[in-house]
Design an enzyme around this catalytic site. Structure first.
Site, PDB file in Angstrom:
ATOM      1  CD  GLU A   9      -0.980   0.772   3.660  1.00 61.12           C
ATOM      2  OE1 GLU A   9      -1.370   1.937   3.469  1.00 61.12           O
ATOM      3  OE2 GLU A   9      -1.169   0.144   4.715  1.00 61.12           O
ATOM      4  CE  LYS A  70      -6.494   7.455   5.942  1.00 61.97           C
ATOM      5  NZ  LYS A  70      -6.675   7.673   7.398  1.00 61.97           N
ATOM      6  CB  VAL A  90      -5.864  -1.613   4.432  1.00 62.17           C
ATOM      7  CG1 VAL A  90      -6.363  -3.057   4.333  1.00 62.17           C
ATOM      8  CG2 VAL A  90      -4.536  -1.557   5.177  1.00 62.17           C
ATOM      9  CG  ASP A 120     -13.253   6.888  13.120  1.00 66.30           C
ATOM     10  OD1 ASP A 120     -13.231   6.253  12.046  1.00 66.30           O
ATOM     11  OD2 ASP A 120     -12.372   7.713  13.442  1.00 66.30           O
ATOM     12  CB  ALA A 123     -13.359   2.278   4.353  1.00 66.10           C
ATOM     13  CE  LYS A 141       0.836   2.303  14.994  1.00 66.76           C
ATOM     14  NZ  LYS A 141       0.669   2.203  13.538  1.00 66.76           N
TER      15      LYS A 141
HETATM   16  N1  PSU Z   1      -2.227   1.508  10.574  1.00 66.10           N
HETATM   17  C1  PSU Z   1      -0.906   1.694  10.665  1.00 66.10           C
HETATM   18  N2  PSU Z   1      -0.248   2.440   9.721  1.00 66.10           N
HETATM   19  C2  PSU Z   1      -0.934   2.993   8.684  1.00 66.10           C
HETATM   20  C3  PSU Z   1      -2.342   2.770   8.574  1.00 66.10           C
HETATM   21  C4  PSU Z   1      -2.944   2.026   9.542  1.00 66.10           C
HETATM   22  O1  PSU Z   1      -0.294   1.208  11.601  1.00 66.10           O
HETATM   23  O2  PSU Z   1      -0.308   3.676   7.857  1.00 66.10           O
HETATM   24  C5  PSU Z   1      -3.086   3.323   7.403  1.00 66.10           C
HETATM   25  C6  PSU Z   1      -3.510   2.185   6.447  1.00 66.10           C
HETATM   26  O3  PSU Z   1      -3.387   2.626   5.118  1.00 66.10           O
HETATM   27  C7  PSU Z   1      -4.968   1.965   6.790  1.00 66.10           C
HETATM   28  C8  PSU Z   1      -5.401   3.372   7.143  1.00 66.10           C
HETATM   29  O4  PSU Z   1      -5.725   1.414   5.748  1.00 66.10           O
HETATM   30  O5  PSU Z   1      -4.303   3.933   7.840  1.00 66.10           O
HETATM   31  C9  PSU Z   1      -6.652   3.392   7.972  1.00 66.10           C
HETATM   32  O6  PSU Z   1      -7.148   4.707   8.048  1.00 66.10           O
HETATM   33  P1  PSU Z   1      -8.608   4.961   8.656  1.00 66.10           P
HETATM   34  O7  PSU Z   1      -8.497   4.572  10.100  1.00 66.10           O
HETATM   35  O8  PSU Z   1      -8.847   6.430   8.465  1.00 66.10           O
HETATM   36  O9  PSU Z   1      -9.526   4.070   7.889  1.00 66.10           O
HETATM   37 MN    MN Z   2     -11.946   6.541  10.359  1.00 64.59          MN
END
Ligand code: PSU
Ligand code: MN
Length: 284
Positions: A9, A70, A90, A120, A123, A141
């Protein structure tokens, strides 16, 4: 025998890690995939074009440019219509990978259900429920609500495998106290799970979780106060939507110094190697 391909990614490059660690890691992950006998395809969006297999110069661009959006699933039509540069999460990396016939994808951590604000939900989770790609990660995490994240995956039928572990890993830490659905001790076992899922006609992906190598782990008790602080700061700032995860990642890197970056790098490289092995097992 089909080609052994591994998707990587680009949100982790543009928004997950600071320069120059991001560029070093993007290159190191490609090298790990090749060392395992597979071919890397780093995925991103340039000028509105979806690309599965960025060149090194294109990866340098995504690692250094300031206005890289993003891109999650809802952003795809926007960046294409407006011909923008975009880093794929992802969710969107899975979507593009599947359309290019790539079945295996290595990342760091998946998004999930956030702590505090249970509305929250990344996706990444519904994508796992509908797009047929094996996602190799170090779990999620502990900035997230891990039990709620696993409940979501269960509800939507996503099998969670542990690579040489019975426990869902917590990214910086090897254990979370939460069980995976099945333990796989080899790439062949993962390939067998995938083939069974395909044979059953079940939609969606498979989550393969790999604990960070022991030498690079940050124990949960050590990282937890920093996570709690970062989550509280995000809430105080009223951050919403796509801003939340990059803020938490950047704040944690500041709070833990070089250590979290080393751990992040170690698990990304390790996941790329495991994904390469799975791709090779699937292709033979
Ligand atoms: N978790 C990590 N490092 C990252 C991400 C998640 O430890 O860089 C990134 C990935 O690309 C994941 C995105 O798909 O953050 C998730 O963002 P959101 O929570 O806004 O969906
Ligand atoms: Mn989110």
């Amino acid at each position: 025998m089909s080609a052994a391909l591994v998707a990587l990614e680009s949100t982790v490059i543009s928004h997950g890690l600071p320069y120059p660690a991001n560029l070093e890691l993007a290159r190191a992950m490609e090298a790990e995939v090749r060392a395992a006998g597979a071919t890397p395809r780093t995925i991103g969006i340039l000028g509105g074009e979806l690309i599965a297999g960025l060149s090194d110069a294109q990866i340098v661009h995504l690692a250094t440019a300031v206005h890289v959006r993003k891109v999650s699933r809802r952003d795809l039509p926007i960046v294409v219509a407006q011909r923008l540069d975009g880093a794929t999460t992802v969710a969107t990396t899975m979507w593009i990978a599947a359309r290019h016939g790539i079945q295996v994808f290595a990342t760091g951590g998946i998004g999930g259900v956030h702590r505090g604000d249970g509305t929250d939900i990344s996706a990444d989770l519904p994508e796992l429920a509908q797009t047929p790609v094996i996602v190799v990660c170090a779990g999620a995490k502990a900035i997230l609500d891990l039990p709620a994240t696993l409940e979501y995956l269960e509800t939507y039928g996503v099998t969670v495998a542990g690579s040489q572990t019975d426990e869902f890993p917590a990214f910086y830490s090897r254990s979370s106290g939460l069980a995976v659905d099945v333990r796989c001790d080899s790439a062949q076992e993962v390939a067998a799970l995938w083939r069974a899922k395909q044979a059953l006609g079940l939609p969606g992906g498979l989550l393969v979780t790999v604990p960070v190598p022991a030498a690079d782990e940050i124990p949960a008790a050590e990282i937890e106060p920093h996570i709690a602080q970062a989550v509280a700061e995000a809430a105080r700032r009223g951050l919403r939507s796509a801003e939340v995860t990059p803020f938490l990642l950047a704040r944690l890197a500041e709070l833990t110094g070089e250590r979290s970056l080393r751990t992040n790098g170690a698990l990304l490289r390790n996941n790329a190697r495991v994904a390469g092995e799975i791709a090779v097992a699937l292709a033979s």
